[in-house]
Design a protein around this motif. Structure first.
Motif, PDB file in Angstrom:
ATOM      1  N   THR A   1     -56.148 -35.381  41.570  1.00  0.00           N
ATOM      2  CA  THR A   1     -55.879 -34.139  42.273  1.00  0.00           C
ATOM      3  C   THR A   1     -56.020 -34.413  43.766  1.00  0.00           C
ATOM      4  OG1 THR A   1     -56.465 -31.796  42.406  1.00  0.00           O
ATOM      5  CG2 THR A   1     -58.274 -33.357  42.135  1.00  0.00           C
ATOM      6  N   GLY A   2     -55.884 -33.387  44.567  1.00  0.00           N
ATOM      7  CA  GLY A   2     -56.011 -33.590  45.999  1.00  0.00           C
ATOM      8  C   GLY A   2     -55.003 -32.792  46.786  1.00  0.00           C
ATOM      9  N   MET A   3     -54.957 -33.086  48.073  1.00  0.00           N
ATOM     10  CA  MET A   3     -54.134 -32.337  49.008  1.00  0.00           C
ATOM     11  C   MET A   3     -52.656 -32.696  48.862  1.00  0.00           C
ATOM     12  SD  MET A   3     -56.351 -30.502  50.562  1.00  0.00           S
ATOM     13  CE  MET A   3     -55.371 -29.875  51.926  1.00  0.00           C
ATOM     14  N   SER A   4     -51.811 -31.718  49.020  1.00  0.00           N
ATOM     15  CA  SER A   4     -50.362 -31.958  49.019  1.00  0.00           C
ATOM     16  C   SER A   4     -50.011 -32.871  50.188  1.00  0.00           C
ATOM     17  CB  SER A   4     -49.611 -30.635  49.154  1.00  0.00           C
ATOM     18  OG  SER A   4     -49.940 -29.751  48.102  1.00  0.00           O
ATOM     19  N   GLY A   5     -49.262 -33.926  49.888  1.00  0.00           N
ATOM     20  CA  GLY A   5     -48.897 -34.888  50.924  1.00  0.00           C
ATOM     21  C   GLY A   5     -49.881 -36.017  51.096  1.00  0.00           C
ATOM     22  N   SER A   6     -50.914 -36.080  50.239  1.00  0.00           N
ATOM     23  CA  SER A   6     -51.947 -37.111  50.390  1.00  0.00           C
ATOM     24  C   SER A   6     -51.649 -38.384  49.603  1.00  0.00           C
ATOM     25  CB  SER A   6     -53.316 -36.556  49.960  1.00  0.00           C
ATOM     26  OG  SER A   6     -53.292 -36.187  48.587  1.00  0.00           O
TER      27      SER A   6
ATOM     28  N   GLY B   1     -66.891 -36.767  24.081  1.00  0.00           N
ATOM     29  CA  GLY B   1     -66.856 -38.222  24.159  1.00  0.00           C
ATOM     30  C   GLY B   1     -65.746 -38.796  24.997  1.00  0.00           C
ATOM     31  N   VAL B   2     -64.972 -37.961  25.667  1.00  0.00           N
ATOM     32  CA  VAL B   2     -63.906 -38.455  26.534  1.00  0.00           C
ATOM     33  C   VAL B   2     -64.523 -39.026  27.816  1.00  0.00           C
ATOM     34  CG1 VAL B   2     -61.823 -37.851  27.827  1.00  0.00           C
ATOM     35  CG2 VAL B   2     -62.289 -36.758  25.642  1.00  0.00           C
ATOM     36  N   LYS B   3     -64.070 -40.209  28.223  1.00  0.00           N
ATOM     37  CA  LYS B   3     -64.509 -40.798  29.488  1.00  0.00           C
ATOM     38  C   LYS B   3     -63.602 -40.256  30.594  1.00  0.00           C
ATOM     39  CE  LYS B   3     -66.042 -45.047  27.203  1.00  0.00           C
ATOM     40  NZ  LYS B   3     -65.788 -46.506  27.039  1.00  0.00           N
ATOM     41  N   VAL B   4     -64.140 -39.359  31.395  1.00  0.00           N
ATOM     42  CA  VAL B   4     -63.353 -38.660  32.403  1.00  0.00           C
ATOM     43  C   VAL B   4     -63.669 -39.220  33.785  1.00  0.00           C
ATOM     44  CG1 VAL B   4     -62.838 -36.448  33.487  1.00  0.00           C
ATOM     45  CG2 VAL B   4     -63.306 -36.554  31.020  1.00  0.00           C
ATOM     46  N   GLN B   5     -62.619 -39.578  34.529  1.00  0.00           N
ATOM     47  CA  GLN B   5     -62.752 -39.942  35.932  1.00  0.00           C
ATOM     48  C   GLN B   5     -61.847 -39.014  36.744  1.00  0.00           C
ATOM     49  OE1 GLN B   5     -62.844 -44.339  36.860  1.00  0.00           O
ATOM     50  NE2 GLN B   5     -61.966 -44.444  34.817  1.00  0.00           N
ATOM     51  N   THR B   6     -62.331 -38.575  37.888  1.00  0.00           N
ATOM     52  CA  THR B   6     -61.502 -37.730  38.735  1.00  0.00           C
ATOM     53  C   THR B   6     -61.352 -38.370  40.109  1.00  0.00           C
ATOM     54  OG1 THR B   6     -63.455 -36.435  39.358  1.00  0.00           O
ATOM     55  CG2 THR B   6     -62.091 -35.580  37.559  1.00  0.00           C
ATOM     56  N   LEU B   7     -60.126 -38.502  40.546  1.00  0.00           N
ATOM     57  CA  LEU B   7     -59.801 -39.032  41.868  1.00  0.00           C
ATOM     58  C   LEU B   7     -59.227 -37.907  42.710  1.00  0.00           C
ATOM     59  CD1 LEU B   7     -58.005 -42.402  40.956  1.00  0.00           C
ATOM     60  CD2 LEU B   7     -60.455 -41.978  41.240  1.00  0.00           C
ATOM     61  N   PHE B   8     -59.764 -37.731  43.897  1.00  0.00           N
ATOM     62  CA  PHE B   8     -59.275 -36.703  44.822  1.00  0.00           C
ATOM     63  C   PHE B   8     -58.709 -37.390  46.050  1.00  0.00           C
ATOM     64  CE2 PHE B   8     -59.253 -33.555  48.075  1.00  0.00           C
ATOM     65  CZ  PHE B   8     -59.133 -32.321  47.451  1.00  0.00           C
TER      66      PHE B   8
ATOM     67  N   LEU C   1     -64.231 -38.816  43.047  1.00  0.00           N
ATOM     68  CA  LEU C   1     -64.189 -39.895  44.020  1.00  0.00           C
ATOM     69  C   LEU C   1     -63.095 -39.545  45.013  1.00  0.00           C
ATOM     70  CD1 LEU C   1     -64.722 -42.726  45.199  1.00  0.00           C
ATOM     71  CD2 LEU C   1     -63.023 -43.597  43.596  1.00  0.00           C
ATOM     72  N   VAL C   2     -63.443 -39.429  46.277  1.00  0.00           N
ATOM     73  CA  VAL C   2     -62.485 -39.052  47.310  1.00  0.00           C
ATOM     74  C   VAL C   2     -61.897 -40.305  47.934  1.00  0.00           C
ATOM     75  CG1 VAL C   2     -62.137 -37.785  49.460  1.00  0.00           C
ATOM     76  CG2 VAL C   2     -63.770 -36.942  47.766  1.00  0.00           C
TER      77      VAL C   2
ATOM     78  N   PRO D   1     -63.896 -42.096  58.237  1.00  0.00           N
ATOM     79  CA  PRO D   1     -63.221 -41.893  56.943  1.00  0.00           C
ATOM     80  C   PRO D   1     -63.736 -40.646  56.241  1.00  0.00           C
ATOM     81  CG  PRO D   1     -64.768 -43.728  56.815  1.00  0.00           C
ATOM     82  CD  PRO D   1     -64.683 -43.341  58.258  1.00  0.00           C
ATOM     83  N   MET D   2     -62.805 -39.859  55.696  1.00  0.00           N
ATOM     84  CA  MET D   2     -63.161 -38.602  55.042  1.00  0.00           C
ATOM     85  C   MET D   2     -63.775 -38.815  53.667  1.00  0.00           C
ATOM     86  SD  MET D   2     -59.723 -36.443  55.966  1.00  0.00           S
ATOM     87  CE  MET D   2     -60.341 -34.938  55.210  1.00  0.00           C
ATOM     88  N   ASP D   3     -63.650 -40.022  53.123  1.00  0.00           N
ATOM     89  CA  ASP D   3     -64.109 -40.261  51.754  1.00  0.00           C
ATOM     90  C   ASP D   3     -65.517 -40.833  51.677  1.00  0.00           C
ATOM     91  OD1 ASP D   3     -63.398 -42.685  52.848  1.00  0.00           O
ATOM     92  OD2 ASP D   3     -61.886 -43.174  51.346  1.00  0.00           O
TER      93      ASP D   3
END
Length: 287
Positions: A9-14, A80-87, A139-140, A180-182
């Motif tokens: 997920t994240g900002m449009s245009g990123s 039991g799902v291994k979930v990772q989220t990237l922003f 994780l940004v 850096p924003m992350d």
């Protein structure tokens, strides 16, 4: 449920589309712009069909349903799902420039792009508010200064890391190009002796032996390294116990070439035995 799910997920245009392509190259089954209402049902369906690696992109085009996502991710984790989220994020100035260059309309904009920069800035601000909760849990990745090839390479590195352990990302950068924003933590090392002023060391980097030898001999550098090491050693375990998957540590100097690069190399080496570590040199990688 034996399923690895990556949510982008994240900002449009990123650069979310670029990140999704990186995951597709890595063998993930990828779906763009999945309605959040279908997230849990889709994951269960893919598992029944024997998929084991799935990547989904969800963004502000589904604004009304975004508040559902954090609860749905917890539900999947409980199964039991291994979930990772990237922003994926970028500075407002960068996003405005990208929209201007492509002549695209922001998904939250009610006006045409030609009607003004201010309308676009307002849309970007609203998007940040709508995505704030997802950003906190992800994780940004700051793509403000990344080319597409660099983003592809970085996402592939992340996916190659062993799952289930806290990942410690050390990143060098130049203050003159912005913070850096992350980064979760920022350390300013501009007060340390600078190899730039030695004509023989100036064209080299902190990864080169002559620069490393010079900095290793400076008491201030050793003191800074010890202070950062002590801080991280004290707090990394509590962060891991708080279910943090990634911690990004930024080290900045004036040009992002010597001092910050050297310390990133040394810190990553020191912590590699206890944590999964990843090194990034913003001003050097891909240059």
């Amino acid at each position: 449920m034996s399923l690895d799910l990556v949510l982008i997920t994240g900002m449009s245009g990123s650069g979310k589309t670029v990140a999704l392509h990186a995951l597709e190259d890595a063998g993930y089954y990828c779906v763009d712009n999945l309605p959040p209402e279908l997230l849990v049902a889709f994951a269960r369906l893919e598992h029944r069909q024997h998929a084991n690696r799935v990547a989904l992109a969800i963004d502000v085009r589904s604004a009304a349903a975004l508040p559902l996502v954090p609860r749905q991710l917890e539900e999947l984790r409980s199964e039991g799902v291994k979930v990772q989220t990237l922003f994926l994020d970028a500075s407002t100035e960068t996003l405005v420039r990208r929209f201007s260059e492509t002549r695209r309309r922001h998904p939250l904009s009610k006006e045409e792009l030609r009607d003004g920069r201010q309308a676009l800035v307002q849309s970007i601000g609203l998007e940040r508010e709508l995505l704030a909760e997802l950003r906190e849990q992800s994780l940004v990745i700051d793509t403000s200064t990344l080319r597409n090839a660099q983003l592809l390479a970085y996402v592939k590195k992340l996916m190659a890391l062993p799952p289930g352990r806290l990942t410690l990302v050390f990143q060098s950068f130049a203050f003159k190009r912005g913070i850096p924003m992350d980064a979760d933590y920022i350390f300013d090392v501009r007060m340390l002796p600078n190899p730039y002023y030695d004509p023989q060391l100036r064209p080299l980097t902190g990864r080169d032996a002559p620069v490393a030898d010079f900095l290793r001999q400076q008491p201030e550098v050793a003191s800074m390294q010890a202070d950062i090491t002590g801080f991280l050693q004290h707090w990394l375990a509590p962060l891991a116990h708080n279910h943090r998957s990634y911690v990004t540590v930024g080290l900045g100097c004036t040009g992002g070439q010597h001092r910050s690069v050297y310390l990133v190399e040394r810190l990553a080496e020191h912590f590699a035995g206890d944590w999964t570590t990843l090194k990034r040199h913003r001003e050097l990688d891909g240059s």
